[in-house]
Write a protein that holds these residues in place. Structure first.
Motif, PDB file in Angstrom:
ATOM      1  N   SER A   1      51.434  36.316  48.604  1.00 10.09           N
ATOM      2  CA  SER A   1      52.637  35.954  49.342  1.00 10.09           C
ATOM      3  C   SER A   1      53.855  36.455  48.586  1.00 10.09           C
ATOM      4  CB  SER A   1      52.727  34.430  49.525  1.00 10.09           C
ATOM      5  OG  SER A   1      53.278  33.806  48.391  1.00 10.09           O
ATOM      6  N   SER A   2      55.005  36.325  49.233  1.00 10.58           N
ATOM      7  CA  SER A   2      56.261  36.712  48.602  1.00 10.58           C
ATOM      8  C   SER A   2      56.885  35.568  47.818  1.00 10.58           C
ATOM      9  CB  SER A   2      57.250  37.185  49.674  1.00 10.58           C
ATOM     10  OG  SER A   2      57.546  36.128  50.568  1.00 10.58           O
ATOM     11  N   TYR A   3      56.295  34.370  47.891  1.00  9.51           N
ATOM     12  CA  TYR A   3      56.850  33.224  47.170  1.00  9.51           C
ATOM     13  C   TYR A   3      56.444  33.291  45.705  1.00  9.51           C
ATOM     14  CZ  TYR A   3      57.712  31.619  51.884  1.00  9.51           C
ATOM     15  OH  TYR A   3      58.157  31.540  53.178  1.00  9.51           O
ATOM     16  N   SER A   4      57.387  33.083  44.828  1.00  9.59           N
ATOM     17  CA  SER A   4      57.179  33.327  43.412  1.00  9.59           C
ATOM     18  C   SER A   4      57.999  32.354  42.584  1.00  9.59           C
ATOM     19  CB  SER A   4      57.592  34.778  43.070  1.00  9.59           C
ATOM     20  OG  SER A   4      57.688  34.984  41.688  1.00  9.59           O
ATOM     21  N   VAL A   5      57.497  32.040  41.400  1.00  9.91           N
ATOM     22  CA  VAL A   5      58.287  31.204  40.485  1.00  9.91           C
ATOM     23  C   VAL A   5      59.537  31.934  40.025  1.00  9.91           C
ATOM     24  CG1 VAL A   5      56.304  29.864  39.688  1.00  9.91           C
ATOM     25  CG2 VAL A   5      56.932  31.971  38.485  1.00  9.91           C
ATOM     26  N   TYR A   6      59.581  33.261  40.234  1.00  6.35           N
ATOM     27  CA  TYR A   6      60.738  34.043  39.799  1.00  6.35           C
ATOM     28  C   TYR A   6      61.748  34.286  40.930  1.00  6.35           C
ATOM     29  CZ  TYR A   6      57.412  34.867  36.066  1.00  6.35           C
ATOM     30  OH  TYR A   6      56.501  34.694  35.058  1.00  6.35           O
ATOM     31  N   ASN A   7      61.442  33.794  42.129  1.00  8.95           N
ATOM     32  CA  ASN A   7      62.440  33.919  43.204  1.00  8.95           C
ATOM     33  C   ASN A   7      62.614  32.596  43.944  1.00  8.95           C
ATOM     34  OD1 ASN A   7      60.270  33.665  44.939  1.00  8.95           O
ATOM     35  ND2 ASN A   7      60.596  35.560  46.051  1.00  8.95           N
ATOM     36  N   ARG A   8      62.526  31.495  43.216  1.00  4.39           N
ATOM     37  CA  ARG A   8      62.686  30.195  43.863  1.00  4.39           C
ATOM     38  C   ARG A   8      64.095  30.010  44.406  1.00  4.39           C
ATOM     39  NH1 ARG A   8      59.957  25.272  40.717  1.00  4.39           N
ATOM     40  NH2 ARG A   8      60.730  24.309  42.620  1.00  4.39           N
ATOM     41  N   SER A   9      65.004  30.848  43.978  1.00  6.98           N
ATOM     42  CA  SER A   9      66.341  30.882  44.574  1.00  6.98           C
ATOM     43  C   SER A   9      66.888  32.294  44.415  1.00  6.98           C
ATOM     44  CB  SER A   9      67.272  29.864  43.904  1.00  6.98           C
ATOM     45  OG  SER A   9      67.539  30.221  42.564  1.00  6.98           O
ATOM     46  N   PHE A  10      67.882  32.616  45.242  1.00  5.15           N
ATOM     47  CA  PHE A  10      68.560  33.897  45.106  1.00  5.15           C
ATOM     48  C   PHE A  10      70.019  33.734  45.523  1.00  5.15           C
ATOM     49  CE2 PHE A  10      66.482  34.061  49.319  1.00  5.15           C
ATOM     50  CZ  PHE A  10      67.580  34.288  50.140  1.00  5.15           C
ATOM     51  N   GLN A  11      70.802  34.743  45.201  1.00  2.84           N
ATOM     52  CA  GLN A  11      72.234  34.665  45.474  1.00  2.84           C
ATOM     53  C   GLN A  11      72.555  35.285  46.845  1.00  2.84           C
ATOM     54  OE1 GLN A  11      73.604  36.657  41.861  1.00  2.84           O
ATOM     55  NE2 GLN A  11      74.427  34.711  41.133  1.00  2.84           N
ATOM     56  N   TYR A  12      73.611  34.763  47.446  1.00  2.63           N
ATOM     57  CA  TYR A  12      74.132  35.359  48.672  1.00  2.63           C
ATOM     58  C   TYR A  12      75.651  35.216  48.656  1.00  2.63           C
ATOM     59  CZ  TYR A  12      74.741  30.630  50.664  1.00  2.63           C
ATOM     60  OH  TYR A  12      75.141  29.335  50.894  1.00  2.63           O
ATOM     61  N   LEU A  13      76.316  36.045  49.451  1.00  3.78           N
ATOM     62  CA  LEU A  13      77.778  36.071  49.472  1.00  3.78           C
ATOM     63  C   LEU A  13      78.275  35.257  50.657  1.00  3.78           C
ATOM     64  CD1 LEU A  13      80.277  37.284  48.061  1.00  3.78           C
ATOM     65  CD2 LEU A  13      80.131  39.199  49.687  1.00  3.78           C
ATOM     66  N   ASP A  14      78.985  34.190  50.367  1.00  6.21           N
ATOM     67  CA  ASP A  14      79.476  33.283  51.391  1.00  6.21           C
ATOM     68  C   ASP A  14      80.508  33.976  52.290  1.00  6.21           C
ATOM     69  OD1 ASP A  14      79.816  30.581  52.536  1.00  6.21           O
ATOM     70  OD2 ASP A  14      81.833  30.754  51.692  1.00  6.21           O
ATOM     71  N   TYR A  15      80.468  33.692  53.579  1.00 12.96           N
ATOM     72  CA  TYR A  15      81.397  34.311  54.523  1.00 12.96           C
ATOM     73  C   TYR A  15      82.776  33.643  54.541  1.00 12.96           C
ATOM     74  CZ  TYR A  15      77.565  36.948  56.680  1.00 12.96           C
ATOM     75  OH  TYR A  15      76.522  37.813  56.917  1.00 12.96           O
ATOM     76  N   ASP A  16      82.873  32.462  53.991  1.00 10.31           N
ATOM     77  CA  ASP A  16      84.127  31.713  54.074  1.00 10.31           C
ATOM     78  C   ASP A  16      84.932  31.745  52.786  1.00 10.31           C
ATOM     79  OD1 ASP A  16      83.825  30.816  56.769  1.00 10.31           O
ATOM     80  OD2 ASP A  16      82.275  29.437  56.074  1.00 10.31           O
ATOM     81  N   GLY A  17      84.720  32.805  52.002  1.00 13.93           N
ATOM     82  CA  GLY A  17      85.507  32.974  50.790  1.00 13.93           C
ATOM     83  C   GLY A  17      85.041  32.161  49.619  1.00 13.93           C
ATOM     84  N   GLY A  18      83.851  31.618  49.706  1.00 15.10           N
ATOM     85  CA  GLY A  18      83.333  30.801  48.610  1.00 15.10           C
ATOM     86  C   GLY A  18      82.675  31.605  47.508  1.00 15.10           C
ATOM     87  N   GLY A  19      82.682  32.940  47.634  1.00 11.97           N
ATOM     88  CA  GLY A  19      82.101  33.772  46.591  1.00 11.97           C
ATOM     89  C   GLY A  19      80.590  33.772  46.655  1.00 11.97           C
ATOM     90  N   VAL A  20      79.982  34.053  45.512  1.00 11.43           N
ATOM     91  CA  VAL A  20      78.529  34.131  45.433  1.00 11.43           C
ATOM     92  C   VAL A  20      77.960  32.717  45.279  1.00 11.43           C
ATOM     93  CG1 VAL A  20      76.585  34.988  44.082  1.00 11.43           C
ATOM     94  CG2 VAL A  20      78.577  36.453  44.472  1.00 11.43           C
ATOM     95  N   ARG A  21      77.040  32.385  46.166  1.00 11.91           N
ATOM     96  CA  ARG A  21      76.358  31.093  46.121  1.00 11.91           C
ATOM     97  C   ARG A  21      74.866  31.307  45.913  1.00 11.91           C
ATOM     98  NH1 ARG A  21      79.348  26.772  48.038  1.00 11.91           N
ATOM     99  NH2 ARG A  21      81.352  27.290  49.019  1.00 11.91           N
TER     100      ARG A  21
END
Length: 860
Positions: free
Chosen positions: A320-340
């Motif tokens: 599977s694509s689920y991994s202990v090394y990708n339990r979270s990732f960053q994304y860029l908020d659309y409302d000016g909140g920066g990287v979350r």
């Protein structure tokens, strides 16, 4: 004499079919208590009956008698399966439970005519087709999933909101009932192909159960319970649910699967058998993995895929694509909140539902039914997709251009090898996706008034109804370019470096919101409202039933949609350094949606019963399917939100169906049997848009779909009970063809992913102390895609169960799915001959490998 010969001929066919059938999954359906007491009981009253709960474990009900169950789905609800001119299946809770379905789509494999790609996993996101009509975009375009007569969502193929996200099979379900074709066009909106209804237990008889199950060889713990009882002569209730957690069927090292559902209802009966009022509630809150693609090596013989084997670092059965090394990732908020940061949860639905149902018998001639429900729905779709790309060589990452520079090397960005050069043969270059399903609330109400009038030697029935539903679709999409190693267990992200050593990615991310282009850096704030009056009129005399129905849908869509434009690069730091990541942000140009469209659906049917054993029927139908959120941001609207020329011509798809069938039941010595055979023909003109095709290899990379389809075939279903032995057989043959297309090369091809023959066959034996059975389910070869570039070999899978009852009320169970641990696929896929003319990489989602579940159950 002619009638006797006809019945004898049909009986012979039925006996031969039942006798030569290969073994399949047990389906035990007991007679509906309310329907047996009053064969004219209404749809609402019958829906409350508790037949499956009342069945005693170890008791095999009479197969012929089960065909007297009243049909409550997509019909007037006052006729039995044997006496209604539609194709209908009823599957009991016990029968489904025996084979431990691992997703909602697996529940549907026991229903002929349906074509579920039951490989997406417990979180959902399955494609559910019907009668040779393809799923061209995803989800279930022409099939509705209902709970107690109301759809889970208005449209079965909402982008990141398919109807199987929001529903879970558990012990609360009395039975699953499905109507294919026919009256699905006029007794439901947006479901001309089929309606599948999960019917709840309602506490008619005191009793319940509690069960604990555990994965053997993988971490998954689950507790189920339910209990129902009459409180008094006029008051009863039922409540139940489940909780589960663990690493899922792929045995991840963290709890990717966790959550619960609780459901209940309370029923108050009116005096003098005048009906009842019922209140429902439900809370679903869980996260569950969903599989997108699990690639495998394919053995090629010209344009034929003849077999599969695991890739060196990825086995589709448990990778599977689920991994202990990708339990979270960053994304860029659309409302000016920066990287979350987003937690990877697969599909995480949160549903709170309250509803009510009133069934009132005004007098001997008139009955009123009303069902109402409001659902507060939100959640997220957060996962990693998989696609295979070579590291080196033709089409490889090394030497390609990423973010404007030539790639010179790839290094591990996490894990024990962090900072070391990656030298594997392949990488995964598919996106990680975080879709915020911020508001998917809906409201639904279905009101009917039914009447009957004796005329001479016959009876006229009429039902008028009004359905109203409002559906919100409020979402933010974050589709990020991502690079990882190709590894089925705990894959690590990879950072790319230029030939001069400049870091091009951070934590494997090469871009924010930009994987599928400007269409899919997206925010939608939409609401669709469907108002649908409908009318059915029937006439019955002797063995003849005639009926006709019509439905008028008026759909209003409103709201806004925004795509993406290039934004400033974002500096992101990880363990290896800092990278400047390009991004898309929301476009200041807002597409407005504000329009109405309407259409008419109809259905006409006739049935004739030759006594109590044989009936034949015929039906013709035309049903509409409204294209909703999949049409935004694809050139269909004027500036004021109205439909433009293209939008008007493509807003509604129509499915036309004709069907003829025979239903036969009878006795074989001390046993009984039923056989139903339906021949069907379907035609469809479809216009749609599938953004996921944009990144496909040519020629299958055009997101615009404008095709005509024709399908004809046969559905077969049979049940045989003989003492403690039970045999069930379900099969579908469909001959499908693309008859017309804006892409001329497709005309005459078979739609991709559709097998000609599907079957599920299972025997079981229940001696009281011990019960056991197997289920053999499979399909013939499919085409890889609409261009028919490859023919993909079919697959057959075997499931099994053993139940032991050492003392009263205690059951010990062992259930096995994919007993022989076969690597195989449902549907088509993408073939990339990367290695040699005789071996390539096949990309689709494989069925899970062998999974064994042990359980203990206490009934009380």
């Amino acid at each position: 004499m002619k009638m006797l010969a006809f019945r004898s001929c049909v009986s012979t066919i039925a006996l031969v079919a039942a006798g030569v059938a290969l073994p399949v999954a047990a389906q035990t359906v007991t007679p509906d208590a309310a329907a047996q007491a009053d064969p004219t009981v209404s749809q609402a009253a019958s829906a409350g009956a508790n037949s499956a709960q009342d069945a005693a474990p170890g008791q095999i009900p009479d197969a012929a008698q089960a065909s007297e169950d009243i049909v409550v789905t997509a019909t007037v609800g006052d006729r039995s399966r044997f006496r209604t001119s539609i194709s209908v299946s009823q599957v009991s809770q016990e029968a489904i439970q025996n084979f431990t379905p691992r997703s909602e789509a697996e529940v549907l494999r026991n229903i002929p005519g349906l074509q579920p790609s039951d490989t997406a996993g417990p979180g959902g996101n399955a494609n559910i087709g019907v009668r040779g009509i393809p799923v061209s975009t995803g989800g279930s375009e022409y099939v509705a999933l209902q709970e107690d007569g109301l759809p889970t969502v208005l449209f079965g193929d909402i982008n990141f909101g398919n109807n199987d996200y929001w529903i879970r099979f558990d012990q609360n379900v009395s039975r699953v009932e499905a109507v294919r074709g026919g009256s699905a066009s006029t007794f439901a909106s947006q479901a001309p192909g089929a309606v599948v209804n999960y019917i709840s237990k309602t506490g008619d008889k005191e009793g319940g159960q509690i069960a604990y199950s555990n994965g053997l060889g993988y971490r998954e713990h689950r507790i189920d319970f339910d209990y129902g009882t009459p409180v008094s002569d006029t008051l009863r209730f039922h409540v139940g649910g489940y909780a589960r957690n663990g690493g899922g069927l792929t045995n991840e090292r963290f709890n990717i699967l966790r959550g619960y559902q609780i459901k209940g209802n309370v029923t108050k009966d009116f005096a003098d058998n005048k009906g009842f009022v019922r209140l429902y509630f439900k809370r679903l809150d869980e996260q569950a993995p969903t599989n997108t693609t699990t690639p495998s090596l394919a053995k090629l013989d010209g344009n034929k895929v003849t077999g599969f084997s695991p890739l060196p670092t990825f086995d589709g059965r448990d990778g599977s694509s689920y991994s202990v090394y990708n339990r979270s990732f960053q994304y860029l908020d659309y409302d000016g909140g920066g990287v979350r940061r987003a937690e990877v949860q697969g599909i995480a639905p949160k549903v709170t539902s309250i509803g009510g149902q009133v069934h009132y018998v005004l007098n001997d001639a008139i009955t009123i039914d009303d069902t109402i429900r409001y659902q507060w729905i939100k959640g997220n779709f957060t996962t990693q997709f998989i696609n295979v790309q070579p590291l080196n060589g033709a089409g490889g990452v090394i030497g390609s251009t990423v973010n404007g520079l030539l790639v010179g090397s790839a290094r591990y960005a996490a894990g024990p090898n962090v900072g070391q050069v990656y030298t594997g043969a392949y990488v995964n270059n598919n996106p990680n996706i975080n879709t915020l399903m911020k508001d998917m609330d809906n409201f639904a109400n279905n009101l009917t008034i039914s009447g009957k009038l004796d005329v001479g030697g016959g009876k006229i029935t009429a039902t008028g109804g009004f359905f109203a539903m409002r559906q919100n679709i409020v979402q933010d999409w974050h589709v990020n370019r991502q690079i990882s190693e190709l590894n089925g267990e705990n894959a690590a992200p990879l950072d790319l470096f230029s030939i001069t050593g400049q870091q091009l990615t951070a934590a494997g991310q090469a871009g924010f919101n930009d994987n599928w282009g400007t269409c899919c850096s997206r925010r939608v704030d939409l609401q669709y409202t469907d108002y649908a009056p409908y009318l059915q009129v029937g006439y019955e005399t002797g063995g003849l039933n005639l009926d006709a129905s019509v439905r008028y849908d008026n759909v209003h869509g409103e709201g806004t949609a925004q795509g993406g434009v290039a934004g400033p690069n974002t500096l992101v730091r990880d363990a290896l350094g800092t990278a400047s990541i390009p991004s898309l942000v929301l476009s200041p140009t807002v597409e407005k949606i504000d329009y109405n469209d309407d259409y008419v659906s109809w259905s006409v049917g006739a049935l004739y019963a030759f006594g109590s054993q044989t009936s034949i029927f015929a039906r013709a139908s035309r049903g509409g399917r409204f294209n909703a959120d999949r049409r935004v941001l694809s050139g269909n609207f004027n500036a004021d939100g109205s439909l433009n020329g293209q939008g008007k011509s493509t807003s509604v798809n129509f499915l036309n169906q004709q069907e003829v069938g025979v239903k036969q039941r009878g006795e074989i010595g001390a046993g009984s049997y039923t056989v139903e055979i339906t021949g069907f023909r379907s035609t469809l003109t479809e216009n749609n848009y599938d953004f996921t095709r944009i990144n496909n290899p040519a020629p299958n990379n055009d997101p615009n779909i404008s095709n005509g389809y024709r399908s004809y075939g046969i559905e077969f279903t049979s049940r045989l009970n003989y003492g403690n032995f039970h045999l069930a057989v379900d099969a579908t043959y469909s001959n499908s063809k693309i008859t017309d297309s804006a892409t001329a090369a497709l005309v005459g091809n078979r739609p991709g992913g559709l097998p000609e023959f599907l079957y599920v066959v299972s025997p079981s034996y229940d001696a009281g102390l011990v019960a056991f059975g197997v289920s053999v389910n499979g399909q013939t070869a499919t085409r890889s895609d609409d261009f028919n570039l490859y023919t993909v070999t079919g697959s057959t899978f075997v499931n099994g169960f053993v139940t032991v009852r050492p003392v009263d009320n205690i059951e010990l169970g062992l259930n096995v799915n994919n007993l022989f641990d076969k690597l195989g696929f449902r549907g088509g896929g993408t073939v990339n001959p990367l290695l040699s003319p005789t071996q390539g990489v096949f990309s689709n989602t494989a069925l899970y490998g062998r999974t064994v579940t042990g359980s203990i159950r206490y009934r009380f």
